[in-house]
Design a protein around this motif. Sequence first.
Motif, PDB file in Angstrom:
ATOM      1  N   CYS A  77       0.836  -1.208   0.000  1.00  0.00           N
ATOM      2  CA  CYS A  77       0.000   0.000   0.000  1.00  0.00           C
ATOM      3  C   CYS A  77       0.868   1.253   0.000  1.00  0.00           C
ATOM      4  N   THR A  78       0.531   2.212  -0.842  1.00  0.00           N
ATOM      5  CA  THR A  78       1.214   3.505  -0.826  1.00  0.00           C
ATOM      6  C   THR A  78       0.176   4.614  -0.777  1.00  0.00           C
ATOM      7  N   GLY A  79       0.397   5.578   0.089  1.00  0.00           N
ATOM      8  CA  GLY A  79      -0.493   6.727   0.162  1.00  0.00           C
ATOM      9  C   GLY A  79      -1.788   6.475   0.893  1.00  0.00           C
ATOM     10  N   VAL A  80      -2.002   5.237   1.360  1.00  0.00           N
ATOM     11  CA  VAL A  80      -3.228   4.894   2.068  1.00  0.00           C
ATOM     12  C   VAL A  80      -2.853   4.391   3.451  1.00  0.00           C
ATOM     13  N   SER A  81      -3.583   4.854   4.470  1.00  0.00           N
ATOM     14  CA  SER A  81      -3.263   4.359   5.814  1.00  0.00           C
ATOM     15  C   SER A  81      -4.481   4.437   6.719  1.00  0.00           C
ATOM     16  N   ILE A  82      -4.468   3.590   7.748  1.00  0.00           N
ATOM     17  CA  ILE A  82      -5.444   3.649   8.835  1.00  0.00           C
ATOM     18  C   ILE A  82      -4.637   3.718  10.118  1.00  0.00           C
ATOM     19  N   SER A  83      -4.959   4.689  10.969  1.00  0.00           N
ATOM     20  CA  SER A  83      -4.227   4.786  12.237  1.00  0.00           C
ATOM     21  C   SER A  83      -5.172   5.232  13.346  1.00  0.00           C
ATOM     22  N   PHE A 169      -6.298   8.930   2.234  1.00  0.00           N
ATOM     23  CA  PHE A 169      -6.483   8.492   0.846  1.00  0.00           C
ATOM     24  C   PHE A 169      -5.638   9.354  -0.087  1.00  0.00           C
ATOM     25  N   PRO A 170      -5.025   8.770  -1.111  1.00  0.00           N
ATOM     26  CA  PRO A 170      -4.466   9.609  -2.179  1.00  0.00           C
ATOM     27  C   PRO A 170      -5.618  10.136  -3.037  1.00  0.00           C
TER      28      PRO A 170
END
Length: 204
Positions: A77-83, A169-170
């Motif tokens: 995954c690039t540019g997407v994250s959940i934290s 999100f990108p």
Amino acid sequence: KSANPQWREQFDFHYFSDRKDMLDIEVWRKDNKKHEELLGTCQVDISALPMKRTNCLELPLEKYPGSLLMLIAVSPCTGVSISDLCVCPLGDPSERQQISQRYCIKNSFRDIKDVGFLQVKVLKAVDLLAADFAGKSDPFCVLELGNDSLQTHTVYKNLNPEWNKVFTFPIKDIHDVLEVTVFDEDGDKPPDFLGKVAIPLLSV
């Protein structure tokens, strides 16, 4: 009215764990707005595909005639994250400064595809509809931007759930609309709809 349809649509699914997972695909036909009929199903074992390359697959439909031609690429995954809220990616002042530099006017044309990104903090919901017989719901929240989709965990037996998650999100198209939908988890059955809101990016 085609037995050989071409869709040419791209969908992005995001996995953040090492668990094995299957991609379930269903093909449907529509006679009109009310009548739909299942034309076939198939599965892809994502964990069995080689990483960082585009896999061209011809998948026969199970128990039905016909097949699907798909291109599937598995990559980090690039540019997407959940934290969690406490480790919000934009909370660090030095990181904010790097981002300001990355999107300043003089760097506008350095990477044409890097339009920007959207960060959403999903805090809580209030006074949701009761979907269970006990007067409660098991709500989770789904965020969709273009063909990107991310979701929160489920908070069980609660009409006022708190998720406190940060989603990044990108942005691929500044004219996209962020759709936020709340569902009630219902075991093996499809989830029940509890409500939805749509936010055009240009309104943010």
